[in-house]
Design a protein around this motif. Structure first.
Motif, PDB file in Angstrom:
ATOM      1  N   GLU A  58     -66.652 142.643   2.350  1.00  0.00           N
ATOM      2  CA  GLU A  58     -65.975 143.155   3.547  1.00  0.00           C
ATOM      3  C   GLU A  58     -64.459 143.089   3.409  1.00  0.00           C
ATOM      4  O   GLU A  58     -63.742 144.027   3.795  1.00  0.00           O
ATOM      5  N   LEU A  59     -63.955 142.012   2.843  1.00  0.00           N
ATOM      6  CA  LEU A  59     -62.507 141.891   2.656  1.00  0.00           C
ATOM      7  C   LEU A  59     -61.990 142.886   1.628  1.00  0.00           C
ATOM      8  O   LEU A  59     -60.953 143.523   1.822  1.00  0.00           O
ATOM      9  N   LEU A  60     -62.717 143.039   0.531  1.00  0.00           N
ATOM     10  CA  LEU A  60     -62.271 143.972  -0.512  1.00  0.00           C
ATOM     11  C   LEU A  60     -62.267 145.404   0.003  1.00  0.00           C
ATOM     12  O   LEU A  60     -61.362 146.188  -0.319  1.00  0.00           O
ATOM     13  N   GLU A  61     -63.248 145.753   0.810  1.00  0.00           N
ATOM     14  CA  GLU A  61     -63.280 147.112   1.360  1.00  0.00           C
ATOM     15  C   GLU A  61     -62.174 147.310   2.397  1.00  0.00           C
ATOM     16  O   GLU A  61     -61.532 148.368   2.430  1.00  0.00           O
ATOM     17  N   LYS A  62     -61.942 146.312   3.194  1.00  0.00           N
ATOM     18  CA  LYS A  62     -60.923 146.430   4.237  1.00  0.00           C
ATOM     19  C   LYS A  62     -59.528 146.552   3.646  1.00  0.00           C
ATOM     20  O   LYS A  62     -58.693 147.301   4.170  1.00  0.00           O
ATOM     21  N   TYR A  63     -59.278 145.840   2.544  1.00  0.00           N
ATOM     22  CA  TYR A  63     -57.937 145.826   1.952  1.00  0.00           C
ATOM     23  C   TYR A  63     -57.893 146.541   0.612  1.00  0.00           C
ATOM     24  O   TYR A  63     -57.071 146.236  -0.240  1.00  0.00           O
ATOM     25  N   HIS A  64     -58.794 147.507   0.432  1.00  0.00           N
ATOM     26  CA  HIS A  64     -58.757 148.427  -0.704  1.00  0.00           C
ATOM     27  C   HIS A  64     -58.744 147.699  -2.047  1.00  0.00           C
ATOM     28  O   HIS A  64     -57.961 148.011  -2.945  1.00  0.00           O
ATOM     29  N   ILE A  87     -53.766 135.070   7.157  1.00  0.00           N
ATOM     30  CA  ILE A  87     -54.749 134.598   8.111  1.00  0.00           C
ATOM     31  C   ILE A  87     -56.044 135.392   8.062  1.00  0.00           C
ATOM     32  O   ILE A  87     -57.115 134.897   8.466  1.00  0.00           O
ATOM     33  N   HIS A  88     -56.012 136.604   7.543  1.00  0.00           N
ATOM     34  CA  HIS A  88     -57.196 137.459   7.534  1.00  0.00           C
ATOM     35  C   HIS A  88     -58.305 136.924   6.626  1.00  0.00           C
ATOM     36  O   HIS A  88     -59.455 137.344   6.751  1.00  0.00           O
ATOM     37  N   VAL A  89     -57.969 136.023   5.718  1.00  0.00           N
ATOM     38  CA  VAL A  89     -58.987 135.476   4.817  1.00  0.00           C
ATOM     39  C   VAL A  89     -59.404 134.068   5.234  1.00  0.00           C
ATOM     40  O   VAL A  89     -60.122 133.394   4.503  1.00  0.00           O
ATOM     41  N   LEU A  90     -58.961 133.617   6.415  1.00  0.00           N
ATOM     42  CA  LEU A  90     -59.218 132.244   6.834  1.00  0.00           C
ATOM     43  C   LEU A  90     -60.714 131.932   6.904  1.00  0.00           C
ATOM     44  O   LEU A  90     -61.157 130.869   6.464  1.00  0.00           O
ATOM     45  N   ASN A  91     -61.501 132.852   7.463  1.00  0.00           N
ATOM     46  CA  ASN A  91     -62.938 132.596   7.589  1.00  0.00           C
ATOM     47  C   ASN A  91     -63.584 132.393   6.226  1.00  0.00           C
ATOM     48  O   ASN A  91     -64.437 131.505   6.052  1.00  0.00           O
TER      49      ASN A  91
END
Length: 232
Positions: A69-75, A82-86
């Protein structure tokens, strides 16, 4: 030509390597029910190794799904904010650090491989016994033998929701999953089954605590041909 299943390696490379030494991947098949990454130090190297092996098949776990999900969101990039805190709170820091050191070609390979991971094998038959293989528990999805993200109504819940050890179960197949450490069901780090007998079980949990990252942690490997378990 045996079929083996393990789950939740969580970056413990020594246990993963020990498992591989005891099976013959020229003939045997290993299915990993998700969560090779995070918590332990070597999850990223295990992920790369798994994705490049012909006879090792990885299903989507909640930790791979967080990464995807993070890789897709941030290309294809992982931001340092803070976006990777979880993900960090769930043990993602070692994986994140290793991924960020990889070159663009390798990062692209990882992203596209994660996008293609199946979520479940819903009718996996060995010796006339049928298994439902997944990371957590069966969820709402299309009726297909192999489930991918587009086949599942709520992919996030599919990889995060926990199995109820009291059922309901399938009448004609055995659910095998990880995600929940077996200590939640009984006091020993041994594979759990709802009947106490792997050969008659409706539900089998094979997560024996690699996420704990201590001397008690075990990696369980179940042979579907014999229903025998080895621990590493």
């Amino acid at each position: 030509m045996a079929i083996y299943v393990c789950s939740d390696i969580h970056g413990l490379r020594e246990k993963y390597d020990a498992l591989l030494e005891n099976i013959d991947l020229d003939q045997d098949t290993l299915i990993i029910l998700g969560d090779v990454i995070d918590r332990g130090p070597d999850g990223y190297s295990i992920l790369k190794d798994v994705l490049q092996r012909e006879n090792v098949h990885l299903l989507m776990g909640n930790h791979e799904y967080m990464m995807l999900e993070l890789l897709e969101k941030y290309h294809g990039k992982i931001p340092n904010d803070i976006h990777v805190l979880n993900w960090i709170l769930n043990g993602g820091a070692p994986t994140m650090a290793a991924y960020n050191k990889a070159d663009a070609q390798e990062q692209s390979f990882i992203l596209h491989s994660l996008q293609k991971l199946p979520f479940a094998y819903t009718n996996f038959t060995v010796n006339e016994r049928t298994f439902y293989l997944c990371h957590t528990a069966p969820g709402k999805a299309k009726r297909k033998n192999i489930l991918y993200r587009e086949d599942i109504i709520e992919p996030l819940h599919f990889v995060w929701d926990r199995m109820d050890p009291n059922g309901p179960f399938f009448r004609n197949k055995t659910i095998i999953a990880g995600h929940t450490i077996v200590l939640n069901y009984h006091p020993d780090l041994q594979v759990y089954s709802d009947t106490g007998d792997l050969k008659t079980a409706h539900y089998i949990d094979i997560d024996c605590g690699c996420a704990m990252q201590d001397e008690r942690s075990k990696l369980a490997c179940l042979c579907l041909d014999t229903m025998e378990v080895c621990y590493y």
